[in-house]
Design a protein around this motif. Structure first.
Motif, PDB file in Angstrom:
ATOM      1  N   ALA A   1       1.111  -0.934  -0.164  1.00 60.02           N
ATOM      2  CA  ALA A   1      -0.489   0.024   0.024  1.00 60.02           C
ATOM      3  C   ALA A   1       0.958   1.437   0.231  1.00 60.02           C
ATOM      4  O   ALA A   1       2.054   1.015   0.996  1.00 60.02           O
ATOM      5  CB  ALA A   1      -1.391  -0.767   1.416  1.00 60.02           C
ATOM      6  N   PRO A   2       0.524   2.542  -0.617  1.00 59.98           N
ATOM      7  CA  PRO A   2       0.909   3.907  -0.956  1.00 59.98           C
ATOM      8  C   PRO A   2       0.833   4.844   0.232  1.00 59.98           C
ATOM      9  O   PRO A   2       1.858   5.037   0.241  1.00 59.98           O
ATOM     10  CB  PRO A   2       1.036   4.175  -2.295  1.00 59.98           C
ATOM     11  N   ALA A   3       0.357   3.813   1.292  1.00 55.54           N
ATOM     12  CA  ALA A   3       0.263   5.073   2.131  1.00 55.54           C
ATOM     13  C   ALA A   3      -0.624   3.990   3.016  1.00 55.54           C
ATOM     14  O   ALA A   3      -1.285   2.602   3.482  1.00 55.54           O
ATOM     15  CB  ALA A   3      -1.015   5.932   1.912  1.00 55.54           C
ATOM     16  N   SER A   4      -0.971   4.833   4.560  1.00 52.10           N
ATOM     17  CA  SER A   4      -1.682   3.630   6.136  1.00 52.10           C
ATOM     18  C   SER A   4      -3.190   4.515   5.753  1.00 52.10           C
ATOM     19  O   SER A   4      -3.505   5.742   5.326  1.00 52.10           O
ATOM     20  CB  SER A   4      -1.314   4.150   7.024  1.00 52.10           C
ATOM     21  N   ALA A   5      -3.969   3.456   6.306  1.00 56.69           N
ATOM     22  CA  ALA A   5      -5.333   4.432   6.366  1.00 56.69           C
ATOM     23  C   ALA A   5      -5.801   3.741   8.100  1.00 56.69           C
ATOM     24  O   ALA A   5      -5.366   2.725   8.377  1.00 56.69           O
ATOM     25  CB  ALA A   5      -6.152   3.011   5.796  1.00 56.69           C
ATOM     26  N   MET A   6      -6.399   5.019   8.491  1.00 57.22           N
ATOM     27  CA  MET A   6      -7.199   4.943   9.985  1.00 57.22           C
ATOM     28  C   MET A   6      -8.540   5.088  10.524  1.00 57.22           C
ATOM     29  O   MET A   6      -8.673   6.389   9.517  1.00 57.22           O
ATOM     30  CB  MET A   6      -6.346   5.417  10.644  1.00 57.22           C
ATOM     31  N   ALA A   7      -9.044   4.617  11.124  1.00 53.64           N
ATOM     32  CA  ALA A   7     -10.357   4.848  11.203  1.00 53.64           C
ATOM     33  C   ALA A   7     -10.960   5.969  12.523  1.00 53.64           C
ATOM     34  O   ALA A   7      -9.763   6.346  12.690  1.00 53.64           O
ATOM     35  CB  ALA A   7     -11.706   3.314  11.963  1.00 53.64           C
ATOM     36  N   LEU A   8     -10.930   7.104  11.771  1.00 54.56           N
ATOM     37  CA  LEU A   8     -11.454   8.002  12.294  1.00 54.56           C
ATOM     38  C   LEU A   8     -12.531   8.331  13.042  1.00 54.56           C
ATOM     39  O   LEU A   8     -13.129   9.292  14.350  1.00 54.56           O
ATOM     40  CB  LEU A   8     -11.589   9.804  11.296  1.00 54.56           C
ATOM     41  N   SER A   9     -13.309   7.526  13.626  1.00 58.36           N
ATOM     42  CA  SER A   9     -14.533   7.324  14.027  1.00 58.36           C
ATOM     43  C   SER A   9     -14.600   5.433  14.374  1.00 58.36           C
ATOM     44  O   SER A   9     -14.246   4.586  13.351  1.00 58.36           O
ATOM     45  CB  SER A   9     -15.927   7.983  13.551  1.00 58.36           C
ATOM     46  N   ARG A  10     -15.656   5.463  15.026  1.00 59.15           N
ATOM     47  CA  ARG A  10     -16.378   4.285  14.576  1.00 59.15           C
ATOM     48  C   ARG A  10     -16.995   4.028  13.201  1.00 59.15           C
ATOM     49  O   ARG A  10     -17.394   4.549  12.393  1.00 59.15           O
ATOM     50  CB  ARG A  10     -17.719   4.115  15.871  1.00 59.15           C
ATOM     51  N   CYS A  11     -16.078   2.852  12.253  1.00 61.64           N
ATOM     52  CA  CYS A  11     -16.616   2.290  11.298  1.00 61.64           C
ATOM     53  C   CYS A  11     -16.557   1.729  11.106  1.00 61.64           C
ATOM     54  O   CYS A  11     -15.706   0.532  11.457  1.00 61.64           O
ATOM     55  CB  CYS A  11     -15.687   3.188  10.372  1.00 61.64           C
ATOM     56  N   THR A  12     -16.940   1.015   9.769  1.00 61.61           N
ATOM     57  CA  THR A  12     -17.305  -0.287   8.827  1.00 61.61           C
ATOM     58  C   THR A  12     -16.862  -0.186   7.532  1.00 61.61           C
ATOM     59  O   THR A  12     -17.039   0.982   6.687  1.00 61.61           O
ATOM     60  CB  THR A  12     -19.080  -0.853   8.574  1.00 61.61           C
ATOM     61  N   VAL A  13     -16.149  -1.158   7.025  1.00 60.69           N
ATOM     62  CA  VAL A  13     -15.483  -0.762   6.012  1.00 60.69           C
ATOM     63  C   VAL A  13     -15.606  -2.429   5.359  1.00 60.69           C
ATOM     64  O   VAL A  13     -15.548  -3.725   5.767  1.00 60.69           O
ATOM     65  CB  VAL A  13     -14.045  -0.319   5.784  1.00 60.69           C
ATOM     66  N   LEU A  14     -15.439  -2.381   3.505  1.00 59.92           N
ATOM     67  CA  LEU A  14     -15.980  -4.118   2.991  1.00 59.92           C
ATOM     68  C   LEU A  14     -14.512  -3.867   2.231  1.00 59.92           C
ATOM     69  O   LEU A  14     -14.547  -2.705   1.653  1.00 59.92           O
ATOM     70  CB  LEU A  14     -16.859  -3.467   1.959  1.00 59.92           C
ATOM     71  N   SER A  15     -13.838  -5.008   2.470  1.00 62.94           N
ATOM     72  CA  SER A  15     -12.748  -5.127   1.550  1.00 62.94           C
ATOM     73  C   SER A  15     -13.288  -6.263   0.262  1.00 62.94           C
ATOM     74  O   SER A  15     -14.184  -7.053   0.854  1.00 62.94           O
ATOM     75  CB  SER A  15     -11.967  -5.555   1.665  1.00 62.94           C
ATOM     76  N   PHE A  16     -12.865  -6.058  -0.652  1.00 62.65           N
ATOM     77  CA  PHE A  16     -13.551  -6.805  -1.912  1.00 62.65           C
ATOM     78  C   PHE A  16     -12.082  -7.116  -2.436  1.00 62.65           C
ATOM     79  O   PHE A  16     -10.745  -6.754  -2.787  1.00 62.65           O
ATOM     80  CB  PHE A  16     -13.809  -6.060  -3.264  1.00 62.65           C
ATOM     81  N   PRO A  17     -11.745  -8.349  -2.537  1.00 63.70           N
ATOM     82  CA  PRO A  17      -9.979  -9.389  -2.921  1.00 63.70           C
ATOM     83  C   PRO A  17     -10.148  -8.579  -4.383  1.00 63.70           C
ATOM     84  O   PRO A  17     -10.772  -8.954  -5.411  1.00 63.70           O
ATOM     85  CB  PRO A  17     -10.029 -10.738  -2.992  1.00 63.70           C
ATOM     86  N   SER A  18      -8.600  -8.645  -4.423  1.00 62.65           N
ATOM     87  CA  SER A  18      -8.340  -7.905  -5.436  1.00 62.65           C
ATOM     88  C   SER A  18      -8.329  -8.705  -6.826  1.00 62.65           C
ATOM     89  O   SER A  18      -8.539  -8.765  -7.953  1.00 62.65           O
ATOM     90  CB  SER A  18      -6.927  -8.145  -6.052  1.00 62.65           C
ATOM     91  N   ALA A  19      -8.272 -10.376  -6.941  1.00 59.99           N
ATOM     92  CA  ALA A  19      -8.670 -11.267  -7.905  1.00 59.99           C
ATOM     93  C   ALA A  19      -9.738 -11.771  -8.107  1.00 59.99           C
ATOM     94  O   ALA A  19     -10.423 -11.250  -9.527  1.00 59.99           O
ATOM     95  CB  ALA A  19      -7.897 -12.830  -7.609  1.00 59.99           C
ATOM     96  N   LEU A  20     -10.361 -10.992  -7.300  1.00 59.70           N
ATOM     97  CA  LEU A  20     -12.456 -11.232  -7.760  1.00 59.70           C
ATOM     98  C   LEU A  20     -12.983  -9.843  -8.648  1.00 59.70           C
ATOM     99  O   LEU A  20     -12.978  -9.962  -9.559  1.00 59.70           O
ATOM    100  CB  LEU A  20     -13.389 -11.128  -6.337  1.00 59.70           C
ATOM    101  N   LEU A  21     -11.768  -9.260  -8.062  1.00 51.63           N
ATOM    102  CA  LEU A  21     -12.299  -7.379  -9.245  1.00 51.63           C
ATOM    103  C   LEU A  21     -11.457  -7.935 -10.348  1.00 51.63           C
ATOM    104  O   LEU A  21     -12.463  -7.225 -11.479  1.00 51.63           O
ATOM    105  CB  LEU A  21     -11.713  -6.619  -7.981  1.00 51.63           C
ATOM    106  N   GLU A  22     -10.157  -8.570 -10.092  1.00 49.83           N
ATOM    107  CA  GLU A  22      -9.776  -8.544 -11.880  1.00 49.83           C
ATOM    108  C   GLU A  22     -10.358  -9.256 -12.342  1.00 49.83           C
ATOM    109  O   GLU A  22     -10.523  -8.900 -13.829  1.00 49.83           O
ATOM    110  CB  GLU A  22      -8.607  -9.162 -11.693  1.00 49.83           C
ATOM    111  N   SER A  23     -10.940 -10.563 -11.950  1.00 48.43           N
ATOM    112  CA  SER A  23     -11.431 -11.875 -13.043  1.00 48.43           C
ATOM    113  C   SER A  23     -12.845 -10.898 -13.234  1.00 48.43           C
ATOM    114  O   SER A  23     -13.390 -11.096 -14.455  1.00 48.43           O
ATOM    115  CB  SER A  23     -11.517 -12.694 -11.806  1.00 48.43           C
ATOM    116  N   LEU A  24     -13.788 -10.563 -12.203  1.00 45.39           N
ATOM    117  CA  LEU A  24     -14.849  -9.603 -12.470  1.00 45.39           C
ATOM    118  C   LEU A  24     -14.940  -8.471 -13.668  1.00 45.39           C
ATOM    119  O   LEU A  24     -16.078  -8.674 -15.143  1.00 45.39           O
ATOM    120  CB  LEU A  24     -15.868  -9.010 -11.482  1.00 45.39           C
TER     121      LEU A  24
END
Lengths: 222, 222
Positions: free
Chosen positions: A91-114
């Protein structure tokens, strides 16, 4: 909102069929974070693309000595880690929650095949990446060529859009990190622009009082 | 080199068939520019994607008062205007020839139709955009968090790669615009790092004499 309806509403996934949205929805991994929790750090292997379901996230770079510059503030429905979505680099940068949060993540392989099945997804990713690159270029210009009052004026105009109120969803201490300054200097600069009749502070938010004046200060064309 | 062989050699067009490369080659518009000539300016409507055939191009932002910050230096075989390749927004930055150069341009509509036929093109574009976004993030960190000697050290290490010599293809006055400083201050900083035994000036180029020292100064992990 159901996860699949949320996905269907995102510009990033526009043009995908219901079946494709369903496979994305099944593959999406949902994580919850507390305020201040690190989601990933720069140099860690990336895991695909992220979308904020609720709450706010900041994307930042920091030096070995701990100084920080926030690059993006990401709100509900917005994607992040686009630059790591298909590659194999860290990753080129870091990510931090600024509040309570919910995050969805999608795997690279699925994105590429879709994406190979439905190129509209890849086109959407290119448009999102282009928008992020434009924001980064604007920040480079701000940091290199503008003083803090000009940067603050530009920031308020962008946040307010066509309206008169810049609704700041995160505390001023985080806005200071976006503008490359300290909270104390930001506070002094807000007071200065208020004394000049350009804007007014309303709680955490900033109201535009003189749009042409603020636009001139920001160095933008009217 | 024949135009089509050049296109076949670019990572951006990897995975395209000979027939697809041929239609790209036929649609590519070739333009020549003199040193200092503007290729396009920010806010002008974009016309697609550009690739440098020979020579060097700089991508920059400037203020209304004429102050400039160079964001990228683009050499032979490298693409530019990726952020405007598929969208309909104006270019996010200006492009100028740094030397006599030849530039190929590819219309957006062709890229999009070829990409829908062969998604590998879109994947390549995403990877190129990701690389540019990473460079922009590094520049944001440099401008916000690093002093000029640290920025110069990081720049020399990137340009030299695994080698000992940073071959600078453009004059120091242009390097100064990348590093966000004046040519005079850049020259003083090069002399200072040379006096500290970190590097040596060889004509326009810079030779690394003490890689661990330069890496520490740049604030990078060894």
């Amino acid at each position: 909102m159901e996860k699949i309806d949320l996905l269907a509403s995102l510009p990033l996934f526009e043009g995908l069929s219901r079946a494709q949205l369903e496979s994305l929805s099944r593959a999406a991994f949902e994580s919850r974070y507390a305020a201040g929790e690190l989601i990933f750090s720069a140099e860690a292997p990336t895991r695909g693309l992220f979308v904020v379901r609720d709450g706010h996230v900041k994307i930042f770079r920091s030096t070995l000595e701990g100084r920080e510059q926030t690059i993006y503030l990401i709100g509900p429905g917005q994607p992040f880690c686009l630059a790591g979505a298909l590659g194999h680099d860290p990753a080129p940068a870091s990510a931090m929650a600024l509040s309570r949060c919910t995050v969805l993540s999608f795997p690279s392989a699925l994105l590429e095949s879709l994406g190979r099945e439905e190129p509209a997804l890849l086109v959407n990713m290119i448009l999102s990446l282009s928008a992020r690159l434009k924001q980064a270029m604007a920040m480079i210009e701000n940091l290199a060529l503008k003083e803090l009052p000009e940067r603050l004026a530009a920031f308020v105009l962008v946040e307010a859009g066509a309206g008169q109120l810049a609704v700041l969803s995160v505390p001023h201490v985080e806005i200071a990190k976006v503008l490359g300054t300290t909270p104390e200097t930001l506070s002094r600069t807000i007071k200065r622009l208020a004394a000049e009749g350009l804007l007014a502070q309303e709680g955490r938010n900033l109201r535009i009082l003189d749009r042409p004046g603020l636009t001139r200060l920001a160095g933008l064309d009217c």
